[in-house]
Design a protein around this motif. Structure first.
Motif, PDB file in Angstrom:
ATOM      1  N   ASN A   1       5.927   3.068  -7.772  1.00 20.73           N
ATOM      2  CA  ASN A   1       5.200   1.884  -7.320  1.00 20.73           C
ATOM      3  C   ASN A   1       5.091   0.915  -8.500  1.00 20.73           C
ATOM      4  O   ASN A   1       5.314  -0.284  -8.363  1.00 20.73           O
ATOM      5  CB  ASN A   1       3.828   2.323  -6.810  1.00 20.73           C
ATOM      6  CG  ASN A   1       3.024   1.231  -6.158  1.00 20.73           C
ATOM      7  OD1 ASN A   1       3.104   0.077  -6.540  1.00 20.73           O
ATOM      8  ND2 ASN A   1       2.210   1.595  -5.191  1.00 20.73           N
TER       9      ASN A   1
ATOM     10  N   ASN B   1       9.522   0.824  -6.210  1.00 18.81           N
ATOM     11  CA  ASN B   1       9.785  -0.500  -6.783  1.00 18.81           C
ATOM     12  C   ASN B   1      10.984  -0.370  -7.727  1.00 18.81           C
ATOM     13  O   ASN B   1      10.855  -0.417  -8.954  1.00 18.81           O
ATOM     14  CB  ASN B   1       8.555  -1.018  -7.529  1.00 18.81           C
ATOM     15  CG  ASN B   1       8.646  -2.490  -7.864  1.00 18.81           C
ATOM     16  OD1 ASN B   1       9.699  -3.113  -7.746  1.00 18.81           O
ATOM     17  ND2 ASN B   1       7.531  -3.057  -8.289  1.00 18.81           N
TER      18      ASN B   1
ATOM     19  N   ASN C   1       1.721  -2.570  -6.103  1.00 15.61           N
ATOM     20  CA  ASN C   1       0.396  -2.043  -5.766  1.00 15.61           C
ATOM     21  C   ASN C   1      -0.673  -3.125  -5.674  1.00 15.61           C
ATOM     22  O   ASN C   1      -1.857  -2.819  -5.592  1.00 15.61           O
ATOM     23  CB  ASN C   1      -0.040  -0.978  -6.773  1.00 15.61           C
ATOM     24  CG  ASN C   1      -0.896   0.085  -6.116  1.00 15.61           C
ATOM     25  OD1 ASN C   1      -0.636   0.500  -4.984  1.00 15.61           O
ATOM     26  ND2 ASN C   1      -1.928   0.551  -6.811  1.00 15.61           N
TER      27      ASN C   1
ATOM     28  N   ASP D   1       0.848   8.683  -3.168  1.00 11.05           N
ATOM     29  CA  ASP D   1       1.457   7.704  -4.067  1.00 11.05           C
ATOM     30  C   ASP D   1       1.116   8.104  -5.498  1.00 11.05           C
ATOM     31  O   ASP D   1      -0.040   8.036  -5.916  1.00 11.05           O
ATOM     32  CB  ASP D   1       0.918   6.304  -3.741  1.00 11.05           C
ATOM     33  CG  ASP D   1       1.554   5.217  -4.590  1.00 11.05           C
ATOM     34  OD1 ASP D   1       2.575   5.488  -5.238  1.00 11.05           O
ATOM     35  OD2 ASP D   1       1.026   4.086  -4.586  1.00 11.05           O
TER      36      ASP D   1
ATOM     37  N   SER E   1      -1.607   0.439  -2.226  1.00 12.46           N
ATOM     38  CA  SER E   1      -0.978   1.354  -1.273  1.00 12.46           C
ATOM     39  C   SER E   1      -2.025   2.138  -0.493  1.00 12.46           C
ATOM     40  O   SER E   1      -1.847   2.393   0.711  1.00 12.46           O
ATOM     41  CB  SER E   1      -0.029   2.309  -2.000  1.00 12.46           C
ATOM     42  OG  SER E   1      -0.736   3.124  -2.928  1.00 12.46           O
TER      43      SER E   1
END
Length: 337
Positions: free
Chosen positions: A56, A90, A109, A141, A193
């Protein structure tokens, strides 16, 4: 196609599907370029469904490495239910070793609920919250302190208005076996998230599994054990997949709350930060948190920084050289629930 996100995964299909999500994004050297994000889907009959994601933020490596390993090890016939794995959500940020995407500056995020016609980061956030999260019972996550922060290893959930979902979140967070965990109070519109997972009606779990833009044997073992414990608690597998040693029984869990600006100390000018306490230390309001030096004015004594609140130290800045606005250190409040 010049916008949106292309998803090749058939979520109803049994077995193993390894492919890429594709985000079209025209760039100077490649007008029909696609950001291709690896995704693995495993399904074996009816049962719980779990989404695991990392990357992320691109410079947080424990989750990226362990989920890559999990993709190589896990077989559909070994599970009950469904597992989806995004080891580098990402992707541009991961490949650039940065927190945010170098293409659009996007911090994934902070991008939820996203925009299906927006920047690549916004499109991915929209797909996650509106398409991927709702297909799963639980979303994990995986985070860490990134390049600039050292962080106390811990798990994390958001406080939920839905009492049953919040109770389930706490139960699964305890099952992951960390000694510390904190409950965030970012509200129903949180751009994270976990905020997206809550709006999607699923259980959202997260945590800080290391820091410093590196990995250690301890941080990798902590991450592996947390993933394995979650798999077992959900009934997806019967034995550990990632851990190299048998999993001990979880010890007591100290819940923490981080909800006030006054729990952190922030730089108000350029300076060089020297911490005074280690992660996990219990401190009181007024205790020395560190010293702030000015190497451009050597005749000036270093400034004593003091905690405004009592609590447990959960993070501190790793880079000594600091700018106005940088968070230097944080304490969290111990709570019972």
């Amino acid at each position: 196609m010049h916008s949106g996100l292309v998803n090749p995964i058939d979520f109803s299909r049994e077995g193993r599907q390894a492919d890429h999500l594709a985000i079209p994004y025209s760039i100077d050297p490649s007008p029909y370029y696609q950001i291709r994000i690896p995704i693995l889907r495993l399904k074996n009959g009816e049962g719980p469904s779990l989404l695991l994601m990392a990357g992320n933020h691109g410079d947080e490596y424990e989750g990226e490495l362990q989920l890559g390993r999990l993709m190589r090890r896990l077989r559909a016939e070994e599970i009950r239910g469904a597992v989806t794995i995004l080891p580098m959500a990402n992707l541009p940020a991961v490949m650039a070793a940065k927190r945010c995407s170098p293409f659009d500056g996007g911090n994934l995020n902070r991008a939820f609920p996203g925009d299906s016609m927006g920047t690549p980061t916004a499109r991915l956030a929209h797909f996650l919250e509106h398409e991927l999260f709702p297909r799963h019972d639980v979303v994990l996550d995986l985070h860490s302190g990134g390049t600039s922060m050292a962080h106390l290893p811990c798990t994390l959930i958001e406080r939920q208005a839905d009492a049953a979902r919040f109770e389930r979140s706490v139960s699964l967070m305890r099952a992951m076996g960390a000694s510390h965990a904190f409950i965030a109070d970012n509200g129903p519109t949180a751009p994270t998230s976990l905020g997206g997972a809550g709006r999607a009606g699923t259980v959202g779990l997260s945590g800080e599994f290391g820091g410093g833009g590196t990995v250690t044997p301890e941080s990798m073992a902590f991450t592996a054990a947390a993933i394995d414990r979650l798999f077992i608690a959900l009934g997806i597998v019967e034995r550990p997949i990632l851990s190299r040693a048998p999993l001990p029984e979880p010890g007591p869990l100290q819940l923490l709350s981080l909800s006030r600006h006054s729990q952190g100390i922030y730089a108000n000018r350029r300076g060089w930060y020297e911490p005074a306490v280690a992660l996990g230390s219990t401190v009181s309001a007024g205790d020395i948190a560190g010293w702030y030096h000015d190497l451009e004015r050597l005749e000036q004594p270093e400034e004593k920084l003091r905690f405004a609140e009592s609590g447990i130290v959960i993070s501190h800045r790793l880079h000594c050289d600091s700018q106005a606005g940088d968070c230097l250190i944080q304490v969290a409040e111990p709570i019972s629930s």
